[in-house]
Write an enzyme that holds these catalytic residues in place. Structure first.
Site, short mmCIF file in Angstrom:
data_model
loop_
_atom_site.label_atom_id
_atom_site.label_comp_id
_atom_site.label_asym_id
_atom_site.label_seq_id
_atom_site.Cartn_x
_atom_site.Cartn_y
_atom_site.Cartn_z
N LYS A 152 -4.30 2.22 -2.76
CA LYS A 152 -3.07 1.84 -2.05
C LYS A 152 -2.16 3.04 -1.87
O LYS A 152 -1.83 3.73 -2.84
CB LYS A 152 -2.32 0.74 -2.82
N ILE A 153 -1.74 3.25 -0.64
CA ILE A 153 -0.82 4.34 -0.31
C ILE A 153 0.34 3.75 0.47
O ILE A 153 0.15 3.09 1.49
CB ILE A 153 -1.52 5.43 0.54
#
Length: 368
Positions: free
Chosen positions: A140-141
């Site tokens: 997740k970014i």
């Protein structure tokens, strides 16, 4: 009778659980949700890990081992969280295999303190992917402006990404571009595009929470009529952007090379106003090739009594656009709202990360 979660799945919505803990894994609870409530993936974030570590003693043995090995707090957090995600990836591996990697996914977020540093975020994403070492992990970014280049760089390395914390339609377009650019670079790098997957996490209930607050402050009948509608309208227009992005020559070239579409994921789907139906952000966002990640309370409500009546997004675009125009017409700035929500979201993630570090630090100190 067919359960609402089965109907939702049949309508093209993948159900992911927005929670993970070691207790869920060791007790068989997560497997039970897979078997009985059609859960086909998991998302995590710093808040979820902080809560899991604070509430459960399932981590005690590992903390003692880490303390004895002289691990510092950052090393301990990495070990604890990636172990949970790796085990969850193994649990979901059959689903990942059956869906060619589309589902059976488990998300883990990069350190949110790096959100404004693209190079550091990309490096952390690579480290997480290598540490977990499972093909069905999603890194997740956050979709900050600074995060966009790190999304591209991570995809270019062949690492699958969950782009999180998206509130605005403009930013969503930039996220789609970052994904396609990453795929183009991955192709140049000789990567197999068929193995790269991505979702774009569009937040829903927080939009209503902020806009409703501003509508209440305005206090007119016109403003009151708009309560609880902006979140769905915003997400539905995001789906329109998703559809449009697939109807381009650029995407057709990538698809011909084996690329997978970046699916919209509806996040923040727990209802924050008790006056609203508890499945509002589930039944109102049904369309093919989407993901809805739900806190357990929302999952239970969906399974128990959601009315799933098929696609509730396609064909709503004009109405949704008019709704956001009406919100602007009563004096609420869309741009101001989404900027505020992104900033607040980052602060919440950073605060939770700090809480996670403090919880682990205290546990390490107690074990030494």
């Amino acid at each position: 009778m067919t359960s609402p979660t089965k109907k939702l799945s049949a309508a093209g919505v993948s159900i992911w659980l927005d929670d993970l803990s070691r207790e869920r894994l060791t007790s068989g609870n997560l497997q039970k949700l897979v078997d009985e409530k059609d859960v086909v993936g998991v998302t995590t974030n710093p808040t979820i890990f902080a809560a899991a570590l604070a509430k459960h003693d399932a981590y005690e043995a590992q903390v003692k081992e880490l303390a004895a090995a002289g691990a510092d707090v950052d090393e301990a957090v990495l070990a604890i969280t990636t172990d949970d995600v790796r085990e969850a990836c193994d649990l979901f591996a059959p689903i990942a295999d059956a869906t060619q990697g589309e589902d059976g996914r488990v998300s883990i977020e990069v350190d949110p303190r790096l959100a404004q540093d693209a190079k550091a975020t990309a490096a952390m994403a690579q480290r997480l992917a290598q540490t977990i070492d499972r093909p069905n992990a999603l890194i997740k970014i956050p979709a900050t402006e600074a995060g966009l280049p790190s999304i591209t760089a991570t995809i270019a390395e062949g690492i699958s990404v969950n782009v999180t914390l998206i509130f605005s339609l403009e930013r969503y377009r930039a996220v789609i571009n970052a994904y396609m650019l990453g795929l183009e670079q991955a192709l140049e790098n000789g990567k197999n595009l068929a193995t790269i997957h991505s979702v774009a996490s569009f937040f829903v209930s927080r939009v209503d929470a902020e806009i409703d607050k501003r509508l209440d402050a305005i206090g007119t009948d016109e403003a009151a009529e708009l309560r609880g509608k902006a979140g769905l309208a915003n997400a539905r227009l995001a789906y329109q952007i998703y559809e449009e992005s697939l109807d381009t020559e650029r995407w057709r070239r990538l698809a011909a090379a084996g690329a997978n579409a970046q699916r919209p994921l509806w996040a923040s789907t727990g209802v924050k106003d008790p006056a609203y139906p508890d499945t509002l952000y589930v039944t109102g966002l049904v369309a093919p090739n989407t993901v809805n990640t739900m806190p357990e309370k929302t999952l239970e409500a969906t399974f128990d009594h959601a009315e799933v009546l098929g696609d509730t997004i396609t064909g709503t675009y004009e109405e949704s656009s008019e709704l956001l125009d009406r919100v602007a017409g009563v004096g609420i700035s869309y741009d101001e709202v989404v900027e505020q929500l992104e900033a607040e979201g980052l602060v919440k993630f950073e605060d939770s990360w700090t809480e996670l570090l403090e919880t682990v630090r205290a546990s390490l100190d107690n074990a030494r």
